[in-house]
Design a protein around this motif. Structure first.
Motif, PDB file in Angstrom:
ATOM      1  N   HIS A 533     -44.454 -28.539  -2.952  1.00 39.33           N
ATOM      2  CA  HIS A 533     -44.347 -29.953  -2.592  1.00 39.33           C
ATOM      3  C   HIS A 533     -43.142 -30.577  -3.271  1.00 39.33           C
ATOM      4  CE1 HIS A 533     -48.375 -29.565  -0.878  1.00 39.33           C
ATOM      5  NE2 HIS A 533     -48.755 -28.971  -2.025  1.00 39.33           N
ATOM      6  N   ASN A 534     -42.521 -31.548  -2.607  1.00 36.32           N
ATOM      7  CA  ASN A 534     -41.372 -32.307  -3.118  1.00 36.32           C
ATOM      8  C   ASN A 534     -40.130 -31.427  -3.332  1.00 36.32           C
ATOM      9  OD1 ASN A 534     -42.972 -34.670  -3.242  1.00 36.32           O
ATOM     10  ND2 ASN A 534     -43.737 -34.084  -5.295  1.00 36.32           N
ATOM     11  N   ILE A 535     -40.095 -30.248  -2.726  1.00 36.30           N
ATOM     12  CA  ILE A 535     -38.936 -29.380  -2.923  1.00 36.30           C
ATOM     13  C   ILE A 535     -37.704 -29.947  -2.218  1.00 36.30           C
ATOM     14  CG2 ILE A 535     -39.465 -27.874  -0.960  1.00 36.30           C
ATOM     15  CD1 ILE A 535     -38.006 -26.781  -4.363  1.00 36.30           C
ATOM     16  N   SER A 536     -37.921 -30.610  -1.083  1.00 39.65           N
ATOM     17  CA  SER A 536     -36.775 -31.200  -0.371  1.00 39.65           C
ATOM     18  C   SER A 536     -36.114 -32.278  -1.218  1.00 39.65           C
ATOM     19  CB  SER A 536     -37.232 -31.793   0.971  1.00 39.65           C
ATOM     20  OG  SER A 536     -37.732 -30.787   1.818  1.00 39.65           O
ATOM     21  N   GLU A 537     -36.936 -33.118  -1.855  1.00 38.97           N
ATOM     22  CA  GLU A 537     -36.379 -34.156  -2.716  1.00 38.97           C
ATOM     23  C   GLU A 537     -35.616 -33.546  -3.888  1.00 38.97           C
ATOM     24  OE1 GLU A 537     -39.357 -33.978  -1.547  1.00 38.97           O
ATOM     25  OE2 GLU A 537     -39.761 -35.844  -0.431  1.00 38.97           O
ATOM     26  N   ILE A 551     -36.992 -21.886  -6.658  1.00 40.32           N
ATOM     27  CA  ILE A 551     -37.810 -21.043  -5.775  1.00 40.32           C
ATOM     28  C   ILE A 551     -37.810 -19.601  -6.264  1.00 40.32           C
ATOM     29  CG2 ILE A 551     -37.966 -20.087  -3.439  1.00 40.32           C
ATOM     30  CD1 ILE A 551     -36.947 -22.794  -2.405  1.00 40.32           C
ATOM     31  N   SER A 552     -36.670 -19.101  -6.715  1.00 40.39           N
ATOM     32  CA  SER A 552     -36.572 -17.725  -7.228  1.00 40.39           C
ATOM     33  C   SER A 552     -37.451 -17.544  -8.456  1.00 40.39           C
ATOM     34  CB  SER A 552     -35.120 -17.391  -7.574  1.00 40.39           C
ATOM     35  OG  SER A 552     -34.314 -17.401  -6.413  1.00 40.39           O
ATOM     36  N   LYS A 553     -37.489 -18.555  -9.338  1.00 37.87           N
ATOM     37  CA  LYS A 553     -38.323 -18.455 -10.544  1.00 37.87           C
ATOM     38  C   LYS A 553     -39.800 -18.429 -10.174  1.00 37.87           C
ATOM     39  CE  LYS A 553     -35.132 -20.630 -13.835  1.00 37.87           C
ATOM     40  NZ  LYS A 553     -34.904 -21.776 -14.747  1.00 37.87           N
ATOM     41  N   ILE A 554     -40.200 -19.269  -9.206  1.00 38.03           N
ATOM     42  CA  ILE A 554     -41.600 -19.264  -8.762  1.00 38.03           C
ATOM     43  C   ILE A 554     -41.957 -17.898  -8.178  1.00 38.03           C
ATOM     44  CG2 ILE A 554     -43.221 -20.265  -7.113  1.00 38.03           C
ATOM     45  CD1 ILE A 554     -41.659 -22.927  -7.424  1.00 38.03           C
ATOM     46  N   ALA A 555     -41.074 -17.342  -7.345  1.00 39.00           N
ATOM     47  CA  ALA A 555     -41.320 -16.018  -6.740  1.00 39.00           C
ATOM     48  C   ALA A 555     -41.454 -14.949  -7.808  1.00 39.00           C
ATOM     49  CB  ALA A 555     -40.193 -15.664  -5.767  1.00 39.00           C
ATOM     50  N   LYS A 556     -40.588 -14.989  -8.815  1.00 34.79           N
ATOM     51  CA  LYS A 556     -40.657 -13.996  -9.898  1.00 34.79           C
ATOM     52  C   LYS A 556     -41.967 -14.127 -10.661  1.00 34.79           C
ATOM     53  CE  LYS A 556     -38.025 -12.069 -13.755  1.00 34.79           C
ATOM     54  NZ  LYS A 556     -39.232 -11.827 -14.568  1.00 34.79           N
ATOM     55  N   HIS A 571     -40.599 -19.835   5.850  1.00 35.10           N
ATOM     56  CA  HIS A 571     -40.022 -21.169   6.069  1.00 35.10           C
ATOM     57  C   HIS A 571     -39.200 -21.663   4.892  1.00 35.10           C
ATOM     58  CE1 HIS A 571     -42.400 -20.993   9.588  1.00 35.10           C
ATOM     59  NE2 HIS A 571     -43.552 -21.458   9.084  1.00 35.10           N
ATOM     60  N   GLY A 572     -38.753 -20.782   4.065  1.00 35.37           N
ATOM     61  CA  GLY A 572     -37.874 -21.175   2.961  1.00 35.37           C
ATOM     62  C   GLY A 572     -38.580 -21.667   1.726  1.00 35.37           C
ATOM     63  N   ASP A 573     -39.666 -22.483   1.876  1.00 37.41           N
ATOM     64  CA  ASP A 573     -40.264 -23.147   0.723  1.00 37.41           C
ATOM     65  C   ASP A 573     -41.671 -22.674   0.403  1.00 37.41           C
ATOM     66  OD1 ASP A 573     -37.970 -24.633   0.870  1.00 37.41           O
ATOM     67  OD2 ASP A 573     -38.907 -26.340   1.870  1.00 37.41           O
ATOM     68  N   ASP A 574     -42.309 -21.930   1.267  1.00 36.89           N
ATOM     69  CA  ASP A 574     -43.718 -21.597   1.075  1.00 36.89           C
ATOM     70  C   ASP A 574     -43.894 -20.087   0.967  1.00 36.89           C
ATOM     71  OD1 ASP A 574     -44.282 -24.309   1.300  1.00 36.89           O
ATOM     72  OD2 ASP A 574     -44.492 -24.173   3.491  1.00 36.89           O
ATOM     73  N   ASP A 594     -42.943 -24.159 -17.701  1.00 40.48           N
ATOM     74  CA  ASP A 594     -41.906 -25.117 -18.156  1.00 40.48           C
ATOM     75  C   ASP A 594     -40.971 -25.491 -17.019  1.00 40.48           C
ATOM     76  OD1 ASP A 594     -42.958 -25.083 -20.650  1.00 40.48           O
ATOM     77  OD2 ASP A 594     -41.528 -23.603 -21.462  1.00 40.48           O
ATOM     78  N   PHE A 595     -40.555 -24.499 -16.187  1.00 41.55           N
ATOM     79  CA  PHE A 595     -39.527 -24.802 -15.170  1.00 41.55           C
ATOM     80  C   PHE A 595     -40.078 -25.674 -14.042  1.00 41.55           C
ATOM     81  CE2 PHE A 595     -41.166 -20.519 -14.181  1.00 41.55           C
ATOM     82  CZ  PHE A 595     -41.622 -20.662 -12.880  1.00 41.55           C
ATOM     83  N   ILE A 596     -41.427 -25.737 -13.885  1.00 37.72           N
ATOM     84  CA  ILE A 596     -42.001 -26.660 -12.899  1.00 37.72           C
ATOM     85  C   ILE A 596     -42.344 -28.002 -13.549  1.00 37.72           C
ATOM     86  CG2 ILE A 596     -43.992 -27.073 -11.370  1.00 37.72           C
ATOM     87  CD1 ILE A 596     -43.958 -24.171 -10.620  1.00 37.72           C
ATOM     88  N   ASN A 597     -42.829 -27.959 -14.793  1.00 41.27           N
ATOM     89  CA  ASN A 597     -43.202 -29.199 -15.500  1.00 41.27           C
ATOM     90  C   ASN A 597     -42.028 -30.167 -15.613  1.00 41.27           C
ATOM     91  OD1 ASN A 597     -45.925 -29.212 -16.029  1.00 41.27           O
ATOM     92  ND2 ASN A 597     -45.751 -27.881 -17.829  1.00 41.27           N
ATOM     93  N   LYS A 598     -40.822 -29.609 -15.679  1.00 45.87           N
ATOM     94  CA  LYS A 598     -39.640 -30.459 -15.859  1.00 45.87           C
ATOM     95  C   LYS A 598     -39.197 -31.117 -14.547  1.00 45.87           C
ATOM     96  CE  LYS A 598     -37.870 -27.638 -19.655  1.00 45.87           C
ATOM     97  NZ  LYS A 598     -36.787 -26.724 -20.095  1.00 45.87           N
ATOM     98  N   THR A 599     -39.931 -30.832 -13.454  1.00 49.81           N
ATOM     99  CA  THR A 599     -39.548 -31.375 -12.142  1.00 49.81           C
ATOM    100  C   THR A 599     -40.703 -32.135 -11.526  1.00 49.81           C
ATOM    101  OG1 THR A 599     -40.344 -29.500 -10.834  1.00 49.81           O
ATOM    102  CG2 THR A 599     -38.147 -29.285 -11.833  1.00 49.81           C
ATOM    103  N   ASP A 600     -40.456 -32.721 -10.388  1.00 49.92           N
ATOM    104  CA  ASP A 600     -41.524 -33.380  -9.627  1.00 49.92           C
ATOM    105  C   ASP A 600     -42.148 -32.437  -8.608  1.00 49.92           C
ATOM    106  OD1 ASP A 600     -41.126 -35.801 -10.912  1.00 49.92           O
ATOM    107  OD2 ASP A 600     -39.545 -36.427  -9.521  1.00 49.92           O
ATOM    108  N   VAL A 601     -41.720 -31.203  -8.640  1.00 50.71           N
ATOM    109  CA  VAL A 601     -42.240 -30.206  -7.710  1.00 50.71           C
ATOM    110  C   VAL A 601     -43.596 -29.714  -8.197  1.00 50.71           C
ATOM    111  CG1 VAL A 601     -41.857 -27.918  -6.704  1.00 50.71           C
ATOM    112  CG2 VAL A 601     -39.929 -29.475  -7.023  1.00 50.71           C
ATOM    113  N   SER A 602     -44.508 -29.474  -7.232  1.00 54.50           N
ATOM    114  CA  SER A 602     -45.820 -28.898  -7.553  1.00 54.50           C
ATOM    115  C   SER A 602     -46.177 -27.856  -6.516  1.00 54.50           C
ATOM    116  CB  SER A 602     -46.898 -29.985  -7.595  1.00 54.50           C
ATOM    117  OG  SER A 602     -47.049 -30.575  -6.302  1.00 54.50           O
TER     118      SER A 602
END
Length: 627
Positions: A533-537, A551-556, A571-574, A594-602
């Motif tokens: 969520h909020n990846i476009s922003e 996205i690469s960090k989440i995949a890893k 679809h690029g984001d999911d 940490d790399f997600i907490n620092k963003t508005d992405v969830s």
């Protein structure tokens, strides 16, 4: 002065025009003599051959005719023409200048006193002398008959002598070693080549036994075959013999029965043809050809090895097709030599793939229309490679047919039924059977019986019915190895990644998800849908590069946390995750990194029992999860 023949009662019969007549030259200055002679002899035949007349009214005209025709059998010659002795001078010209001793000359004169018979016959080599007044029809015919008979006999003798001289010269000048032996195995004639080879002269060879000129082994062979030839057999064989002068030579030996004039078998002609140089050249040629074939085979199988290293499926496939083809061919009682060719053709049937681009050859999925058109080119390429080599031309004709169909709807030539060779039909069935019973990324393999059922269904459509019937027997005990296109070596993994791994995240792509859903759905218990969520922003604020890094960090993280699960980026984001157990996805752990907490992405997750939803395509999942 004119003379008439005493008997004038013979009927005139038209002279028939037949082949090979006896040529008679009438030389006389009186037209009536020509006419009466032709009238009397018009129906004359000797040895079933007619006569043909040449007419000369002077010695000069006769010379012209004789200079142009050397096959005059008889000259009926007048003495007194343009001069008192014109006939006699012509006779002298014939015998001395033309050197013609064969033609029979009958002198006909109305003035016997001017040319006395005994003197003329002796001095001018005249064969007969006749007074025109006594030459009746019957006597004329008798004279001509005797003269032509004499000419015929002399010509036969000359021809025989000419032939004898000719063959004698040929006999002595021949390079073959020739000798003639009688029934006692004694040499009755030998040519110069033979005498030279055995280091003998003519005088100390003729009348001697043949068996003191050769080794014991050669003598035994000669004696056996001379005896057979003495009973009328023509014999021929090739052997190696030792000669005094020439040493060891390869010879082509022939034995011919010789029949004398009474048609009695009285001798045997033995002919040795020295073929040593031919044998040596042939050995050199065979050795060179063998080396060329060896080089060709090394080249061809090197190409096959290259293909196998490029595509592991092709490697196993060619060996299996060759094995199946041999089994079917044996069931059909195909000749062993043809089976050997069939096996080679099967091993080489995909050699044309050497020119197929990696992007097509190594593609684990189904081909699109363009790719399918390109992959079909491997047949034509393989055919061109093999047919350019003489040794492989037969293989090329077999190989090029393995994608034809019985109903004519195959390729590359659209052949049907008996237009396809029986070996081609066997290749078609063998190739298809292996394809049916081999796992592919995009299709599960069939069991042997399932493959048999499909082959029976496709009789007279794709397959020759007799070949299918043979395959059902020949392949009934086939144990199909469990094969697939999943990567095992590092090279295969790299190839696999090229097609099915997302280049950014290194997880699987959506193309592979479709393949798994179609072929391996029963292996998985749960499917997890992870949405970002909020990846476009985030991309708009930080830029696409930072978004890709996130996205690469989440995949890893997913790969590290769930190494046994299959993870797909869509679809690029999911992401979709397929699992074989019921363990839940720890979404809190993901969101608290940490790399997600620092963003508005969830990240959110929705999990379903995969066997219950029973969906087989990405499009169906998209609808189900409302993507």
């Amino acid at each position: 002065m004119s003379f008439m023949f005493a008997d004038k009662k013979d009927k005139t019969i038209e002279v028939k025009k037949e082949l090979d007549p006896w040529n008679i030259l009438i030389v006389d200055d009186e037209e009536s003599i020509h006419s009466i002679t032709e009238l009397v002899l018009g129906n004359f035949h000797f040895d079933d051959k007619p006569i043909k007349f040449f007419n000369a009214y002077s010695a000069k005209e006769a010379k012209d005719i004789l200079n142009k025709n050397d096959d005059i059998a008889l000259i009926l010659l007048d003495v007194v023409m343009e001069s008192d002795d014109a006939g006699l001078q012509l006779a002298k010209y014939i015998r001395n200048e033309l050197q013609n001793k064969m033609v029979r000359i009958v002198l006909r004169t109305g003035q016997p006193g001017s040319a006395p018979e005994e003197e003329v016959i002796t001095s001018y080599d005249i064969n007969d002398y006749k007074d025109k007044t006594e030459l009746t029809n019957t006597k004329l015919k008798s004279t001509v008959h005797n003269a032509i008979k004499s000419y015929r006999d002399m010509k036969k003798l000359k021809d025989n002598n000419d032939t004898l001289v000719k063959y004698k010269n040929m006999f002595n000048s021949a390079t073959d070693f020739i000798f003639v032996v009688d029934k006692n195995n004694n040499i009755v004639e030998a040519n110069n080549a033979f005498l030279k080879a055995v280091r003998k002269t003519h005088d100390n060879t003729i009348g001697k036994s043949i068996f003191n000129l050769f080794t014991k082994r050669a003598e035994n062979d000669l004696k056996k075959n001379i005896d057979r030839s003495m009973h009328g057999s023509n014999i021929n064989y090739i052997t190696e013999m030792n000669f005094d002068v020439l040493g060891s030579r390869h010879v082509d030996v022939e034995f011919f029965p010789y029949y004398d004039q009474e048609n009695t078998l009285s001798a045997v002609v033995v002919n040795f043809q020295d073929i040593t140089e031919t044998i040596l050249k042939q050995k050199e040629t065979d050795a060179l050809k063998s080396k060329q074939i060896e080089n060709y085979e090394q080249t061809i199988y090197t190409l096959v090895d290259i293909i196998e290293k490029r595509d592991s499926y092709t490697a196993g496939h060619t060996r299996r097709v060759a094995k199946y083809a041999v089994l079917i061919a044996k069931e059909l009682n195909i000749d062993e030599k043809e089976i050997a060719n069939l096996q080679k053709a099967a091993m080489l049937h995909d050699i044309g793939k050497i020119t197929t681009p990696d992007s097509i050859l190594l593609k684990p999925g189904k081909f699109n229309d363009v790719e399918y058109t390109l992959i079909k080119e491997h047949l034509v390429t393989g055919y061109e490679i093999l047919k350019s080599i003489d040794t492989y031309k037969e293989l090329a004709e077999i190989m090029v047919q393995h994608h034809e169909r019985y109903d004519g709807l195959g390729y590359p030539n659209g052949l049907k039924a008996n237009e396809i060779s029986i070996l081609g039909h066997i290749m078609i069935v063998s190739d298809a059977f292996d394809a049916m019973t081999t796992n592919r990324i995009y299709k599960r393999r069939k069991e042997v019986q399932e493959a048999f059922d499909e082959m029976v269904e496709l009789k007279e459509k794709q397959f020759h019915p007799d070949v299918v019937d043979a395959a059902l027997i020949a392949l009934k005990d086939t144990k199909v190895d469990e094969t697939n296109q999943l990567p095992s070596s590092s090279m295969e993994k790299a190839r696999f990644a090229y097609f099915f791994k997302d280049p950014l995240t290194k997880v699987y792509n959506d193309a592979y998800l479709n393949t798994v859903l179609s072929n391996e759905k029963e292996k998985f218990k749960q499917i997890h849908y992870l949405a970002l969520h909020n990846i476009s922003e985030y991309n708009n604020t930080k830029g696409w590069q930072e978004g890709n890094t996130l996205i690469s960090k989440i995949a890893k993280l997913l790969l590290d946390t769930y190494p046994k699960y299959m993870i797909f980026r869509i679809h690029g984001d999911d992401f979709f995750i397929l699992s074989k157990d019921e363990e839940a996805i720890n979404i809190d752990k993901i969101n608290n990194t940490d790399f997600i907490n620092k963003t508005d992405v969830s990240v959110s997750v929705k999990t379903e029992d995969y066997q219950k939803i029973n969906l087989h395509k990405l499009e169906e999942l998209e609808i189900y999860f409302k993507l």
